[in-house]
Structure formats: C-alpha cells, structure tokens
Design a protein around this motif. Structure first.
Motif, PDB file in Angstrom:
ATOM      1  N   LYS A  10       0.893  -1.065  -0.103  1.00 56.74           N
ATOM      2  CA  LYS A  10      -0.083  -0.026   0.208  1.00 56.74           C
ATOM      3  C   LYS A  10       0.868   1.264   0.094  1.00 56.74           C
ATOM      4  O   LYS A  10       1.919   1.149   0.507  1.00 56.74           O
ATOM      5  N   ASP A  11       0.427   2.411  -0.382  1.00 56.50           N
ATOM      6  CA  ASP A  11       1.082   3.677  -0.262  1.00 56.50           C
ATOM      7  C   ASP A  11       1.219   3.975   1.080  1.00 56.50           C
ATOM      8  O   ASP A  11       0.615   3.744   1.818  1.00 56.50           O
ATOM      9  N   LEU A  65      -5.128 -15.459   2.472  1.00 56.57           N
ATOM     10  CA  LEU A  65      -3.586 -16.263   2.265  1.00 56.57           C
ATOM     11  C   LEU A  65      -2.784 -15.396   1.076  1.00 56.57           C
ATOM     12  O   LEU A  65      -1.684 -15.024   1.592  1.00 56.57           O
ATOM     13  N   LEU A  66      -3.220 -14.758  -0.018  1.00 58.05           N
ATOM     14  CA  LEU A  66      -2.368 -14.439  -1.033  1.00 58.05           C
ATOM     15  C   LEU A  66      -1.864 -13.006  -0.841  1.00 58.05           C
ATOM     16  O   LEU A  66      -1.002 -12.501  -1.304  1.00 58.05           O
ATOM     17  N   ALA A  67      -2.682 -12.325   0.038  1.00 56.71           N
ATOM     18  CA  ALA A  67      -2.016 -10.941   0.257  1.00 56.71           C
ATOM     19  C   ALA A  67      -2.371 -10.457   1.862  1.00 56.71           C
ATOM     20  O   ALA A  67      -3.252 -11.087   2.698  1.00 56.71           O
ATOM     21  N   ASN A  68      -1.269  -9.987   2.513  1.00 57.92           N
ATOM     22  CA  ASN A  68      -1.425  -9.233   3.701  1.00 57.92           C
ATOM     23  C   ASN A  68      -2.165  -7.995   3.817  1.00 57.92           C
ATOM     24  O   ASN A  68      -1.556  -6.932   3.469  1.00 57.92           O
ATOM     25  N   THR A  69      -3.358  -8.089   4.069  1.00 57.84           N
ATOM     26  CA  THR A  69      -4.110  -7.014   3.736  1.00 57.84           C
ATOM     27  C   THR A  69      -3.886  -5.702   4.467  1.00 57.84           C
ATOM     28  O   THR A  69      -4.399  -4.636   4.353  1.00 57.84           O
ATOM     29  N   VAL A  70      -3.169  -5.829   5.523  1.00 55.61           N
ATOM     30  CA  VAL A  70      -2.956  -4.920   6.345  1.00 55.61           C
ATOM     31  C   VAL A  70      -1.841  -3.935   5.724  1.00 55.61           C
ATOM     32  O   VAL A  70      -1.946  -2.526   5.854  1.00 55.61           O
ATOM     33  N   ILE A  71      -0.806  -4.412   5.115  1.00 51.37           N
ATOM     34  CA  ILE A  71       0.054  -3.654   4.306  1.00 51.37           C
ATOM     35  C   ILE A  71      -0.095  -3.586   2.775  1.00 51.37           C
ATOM     36  O   ILE A  71       0.863  -2.836   2.077  1.00 51.37           O
ATOM     37  N   GLU A  72      -0.766  -4.603   2.273  1.00 50.61           N
ATOM     38  CA  GLU A  72      -0.671  -5.010   0.910  1.00 50.61           C
ATOM     39  C   GLU A  72      -2.103  -4.674   0.302  1.00 50.61           C
ATOM     40  O   GLU A  72      -3.223  -4.757   0.915  1.00 50.61           O
ATOM     41  N   ARG A  73      -2.064  -4.311  -1.026  1.00 51.26           N
ATOM     42  CA  ARG A  73      -3.336  -4.116  -1.700  1.00 51.26           C
ATOM     43  C   ARG A  73      -3.501  -5.110  -2.961  1.00 51.26           C
ATOM     44  O   ARG A  73      -2.135  -5.581  -3.178  1.00 51.26           O
ATOM     45  N   TYR A  74      -4.479  -5.511  -3.544  1.00 48.64           N
ATOM     46  CA  TYR A  74      -4.299  -6.615  -4.576  1.00 48.64           C
ATOM     47  C   TYR A  74      -5.412  -6.104  -5.702  1.00 48.64           C
ATOM     48  O   TYR A  74      -6.487  -5.424  -5.287  1.00 48.64           O
ATOM     49  N   ASP A  75      -5.010  -6.553  -6.661  1.00 45.19           N
ATOM     50  CA  ASP A  75      -6.206  -6.340  -8.096  1.00 45.19           C
ATOM     51  C   ASP A  75      -6.282  -7.470  -8.723  1.00 45.19           C
ATOM     52  O   ASP A  75      -5.104  -8.437  -8.724  1.00 45.19           O
ATOM     53  N   ILE A  76      -7.390  -7.863  -9.154  1.00 45.63           N
ATOM     54  CA  ILE A  76      -7.752  -9.267  -9.760  1.00 45.63           C
ATOM     55  C   ILE A  76      -8.085  -9.132 -11.267  1.00 45.63           C
ATOM     56  O   ILE A  76      -8.677  -8.275 -11.462  1.00 45.63           O
ATOM     57  N   GLU A  77      -7.398  -9.842 -12.080  1.00 50.13           N
ATOM     58  CA  GLU A  77      -7.747 -10.158 -13.325  1.00 50.13           C
ATOM     59  C   GLU A  77      -8.617 -11.436 -13.709  1.00 50.13           C
ATOM     60  O   GLU A  77      -7.668 -12.408 -13.302  1.00 50.13           O
ATOM     61  N   ILE A  78      -9.690 -11.534 -14.205  1.00 51.68           N
ATOM     62  CA  ILE A  78     -10.220 -13.017 -14.393  1.00 51.68           C
ATOM     63  C   ILE A  78     -10.408 -12.885 -16.138  1.00 51.68           C
ATOM     64  O   ILE A  78     -10.876 -12.045 -16.795  1.00 51.68           O
ATOM     65  N   GLY A  79      -9.871 -13.937 -16.724  1.00 51.81           N
ATOM     66  CA  GLY A  79     -10.043 -14.075 -18.230  1.00 51.81           C
ATOM     67  C   GLY A  79     -10.211 -15.459 -18.482  1.00 51.81           C
ATOM     68  O   GLY A  79      -9.743 -16.201 -17.999  1.00 51.81           O
TER      69      GLY A  79
END
Length: 79
Positions: A10-11, A65-79
C-alpha cells in the motif's frame, strides 16, 4: 478459467526491496528513476466457469492467504 492477482504494498508502506532495486538501477547507469515499488503476480488456473463466482473465490483467497491486507493491496484479473 484463469485469474491473475497483482499484489503491491500500500502507499505509505516502506518498500526496502524497491529501494534496493532503485539504488541498483542508478549504480548501473539507469538515471531518472525516482522510485521503485516491488510486488508479486500470482497466476491461478480455476475450474470455475462463472466469472463473478471466480472473482469472489479469488478475492477470498487473497483475503485469507495471497495478500497481507494490512500492508498490501491487490487487483484481480479474470480471463
């Protein structure tokens, strides 16, 4: 169905790996790089065929599991 997850700090969260890469780029003569943020990409193969259900499932994976949402953000692409 395929899913791709981009995980970034995260910023405002210090990124020592990004700082090390920025320093190394400068040492190699790549001037003009003011900052580097390093993250990860996770590719998933899903059996799900419904896009909305797949995105909801991947979001649950990120939150658990995949992201530590306290310090990380995530974006998902489905295709």
């Amino acid at each position: 169905m395929k899913a791709r997850v981009h995980v970034m700090l995260k910023d405002g969260v210090l990124d020592p790996q990004g700082a090390a890469v920025a320093h190394a780029l400068g040492a190699l003569g790549f001037d003009g790089v003011e900052g580097v943020r390093q993250g990860k990409v996770i590719d998933l193969e899903l059996v799900e065929t419904d896009t909305a259900a797949a995105e909801a499932r991947v979001r649950e994976m990120c939150e658990k599991l995949l992201a530590n949402t306290v310090i990380e953000r995530y974006d998902i692409e489905i295709g």
